[in-house]
Write an enzyme that holds these catalytic residues in place. Structure first.
Site, PDB file in Angstrom:
ATOM      1  N   TYR A 137       0.726  -1.246  -0.017  1.00  0.00           N
ATOM      2  CA  TYR A 137       0.125  -0.110  -0.014  1.00  0.00           C
ATOM      3  C   TYR A 137       0.782   1.351   0.105  1.00  0.00           C
ATOM      4  CZ  TYR A 137      -4.362  -2.567  -0.064  1.00  0.00           C
ATOM      5  OH  TYR A 137      -5.285  -3.387  -0.671  1.00  0.00           O
ATOM      6  N   LYS A 190       5.247 -14.878  -0.424  1.00  0.00           N
ATOM      7  CA  LYS A 190       5.473 -15.275  -1.686  1.00  0.00           C
ATOM      8  C   LYS A 190       7.251 -15.067  -1.884  1.00  0.00           C
ATOM      9  CE  LYS A 190       4.929 -15.824  -6.169  1.00  0.00           C
ATOM     10  NZ  LYS A 190       4.531 -17.147  -6.871  1.00  0.00           N
ATOM     11  N   ASP A 223      -0.264 -17.724  -4.295  1.00  0.00           N
ATOM     12  CA  ASP A 223      -0.699 -18.017  -5.554  1.00  0.00           C
ATOM     13  C   ASP A 223      -1.398 -19.629  -5.257  1.00  0.00           C
ATOM     14  OD1 ASP A 223       1.765 -18.730  -5.584  1.00  0.00           O
ATOM     15  OD2 ASP A 223       2.071 -18.878  -7.645  1.00  0.00           O
ATOM     16  N   ASP A 247      -5.777  -8.580   1.642  1.00  0.00           N
ATOM     17  CA  ASP A 247      -6.945  -7.862   1.240  1.00  0.00           C
ATOM     18  C   ASP A 247      -7.683  -8.784  -0.099  1.00  0.00           C
ATOM     19  OD1 ASP A 247      -8.644  -5.757   0.580  1.00  0.00           O
ATOM     20  OD2 ASP A 247      -7.471  -4.586  -0.692  1.00  0.00           O
ATOM     21  N   ASP A 251     -11.243 -11.025   0.332  1.00  0.00           N
ATOM     22  CA  ASP A 251     -12.437 -11.015  -0.653  1.00  0.00           C
ATOM     23  C   ASP A 251     -12.865 -12.284  -1.262  1.00  0.00           C
ATOM     24  OD1 ASP A 251     -12.694  -7.974  -0.534  1.00  0.00           O
ATOM     25  OD2 ASP A 251     -12.938  -7.732  -2.574  1.00  0.00           O
TER      26      ASP A 251
END
Ligand code: ATP
Length: 360
Positions: A137, A190, A223, A247, A251
């Site tokens: 961010y 990751k 992933d 984030d 969702d």
């Protein structure tokens, strides 16, 4: 514990926001007022305007007075905001509140509701603990300036910030939460590509994991995690992730559990907490009485639980559980659902059903 609240109201600042914000905030306030009556909480609500309405009336999307009111309150209830339609340079209310009140943990549950089929797989009950102040961010993670820049018209750079302090405190939040649940933490990363930054994140999570031998600890690459959630999200309990990974996954998890309109969350720090739905301001359905307010109602219930834990106040904890039960009871009936769940009720009528279902 019974608390005498006759002299000291619990002050909640209310920031209605943009798009569907005012509608779902009104429905949430109706439920909080019913909880106040049923559980004798002595809640006091203070309007703290933000967003486009505040820009028109007070010249800022986060007027200083609204921020001061939120900072002085015991907790904040905030509707979603439509920052995409703000003029250049306008304050982003989410970022403003998260950074200035140091709300470093974004706690995002995804739980299947009774009688409501998950979108795929088995019923889920997981919580994503998302770091909230750094990561990718770039627009809000720097002390001064911006972590995103364009040195030439053909070169754009974004900086991802990971700190030892930020990673350790979010891992602590995840393990503390896991101790109250099924004692299982999955860290998402990751580090095969982001060897240094996610390497540091994992180093910190592992150090915290070592202090919680009762908690099963696992790591998953981002992933693969996106695929594993679709395959069987029921296997996860607490998931800890850096800002953007958290984030995106939340969702996905909310949608798997039933609908984004069910997705509650709180942003919590050491001294402050803010209830905020996981979704955005949904401009496509704003002003039509179509939005599902469960997300913000559930967020408000989480805020009451946070306040109850901090204050050692059982009444607040019981009110929080009462709101959750009322949500379950209403959502279980197809004829009481909102349009996103295929039901006939509008935002206001749904809020009234939840308020009426509340029992001490
Ligand atoms: P942002 O970038 O701020 O997250 P967005 O426009 O990308 O915003 P949302 O506002 O979260 O995304 O909306 C995504 C979709 O989900 C839209 O179709 C919207 O109508 C729907 N939606 C979001 N919240 C609700 C809700 N509470 N009830 C019903 N539908 C919702």
């Amino acid at each position: 514990m019974t608390t005498d609240r006759s002299n000291s109201a619990i002050r909640l600042a209310v920031m209605a926001g943009d798009g569907i914000g005012p509608e779902i905030t009104a429905a949430t306030l109706a439920v909080l007022q019913a909880a106040d009556r049923a559980f004798g909480l002595n809640l006091a609500f203070e309007d703290a305007p933000i967003g486009l309405a505040a820009l028109r009336a007070h010249g800022s999307t986060v007027p200083d007075e609204s921020f001061a009111r939120a900072q002085a309150a015991d907790g904040v209830v905030m509707g979603p905001v439509d920052t995409a339609s703000y003029p250049e340079g306008a304050r982003n209310p989410s970022a403003w509140m998260r950074t200035r009140l140091e709300l470093f943990a974004n706690i995002r549950p995804a739980r299947s509701r009774l009688g409501l089929q998950p979108r795929c797989g088995k019923p889920v009950d997981l919580v994503i603990v998302r770091e909230n102040t750094e990561g990718f961010y770039a627009d809000r993670s720097m002390f001064v300036g911006n972590g995103e820049m364009m040195p030439t018209p053909d070169l754009a750079i974004a900086i991802r910030k990971i700190t030892r302090e930020g990673s350790t405190r979010i891992a602590e939040s995840a393990f503390r939460l896991a101790m109250q649940r099924r004692k299982h933490v999955t860290a998402v990363h990751k580090a095969n590509v982001l060897r240094i930054s996610d390497g540091l994140f994992l180093e910190c999570t592992r150090a915290v994991a070592a202090r919680y031998p009762q908690v099963k600890y696992e790591e998953r690459i981002m992933d693969a995690m996106a695929a594993l959630l679709v395959r069987d999200a029921s296997q996860f309990d607490v998931i800890v992730a850096t800002n953007m990974f958290g984030d995106i996954l939340s969702d996905e998890a909310a949608e798997i559990s039933g609908s984004l309109g069910l997705a509650a969350s709180i942003n919590a720090g050491t001294d402050h907490a803010l209830a905020q739905a996981q979704h955005g301001s949904a401009p496509d359905i704003a002003g039509k009485d179509l939005a599902n307010p469960s997300s913000l109602i559930g967020s408000a219930a989480m805020l009451l639980a946070w306040l109850g834990e901090r204050r050692g106040d059982d009444g607040l904890a019981r009110a929080s559980a009462g709101i959750e039960r009322a949500l379950d009871e209403v959502i279980a009936k197809p004829e009481w659902r909102t349009a996103d769940l295929g039901g006939p009720l509008g935002t206001k009528a749904f809020g009234e059903k939840v308020a009426a279902a509340l029992k001490a």
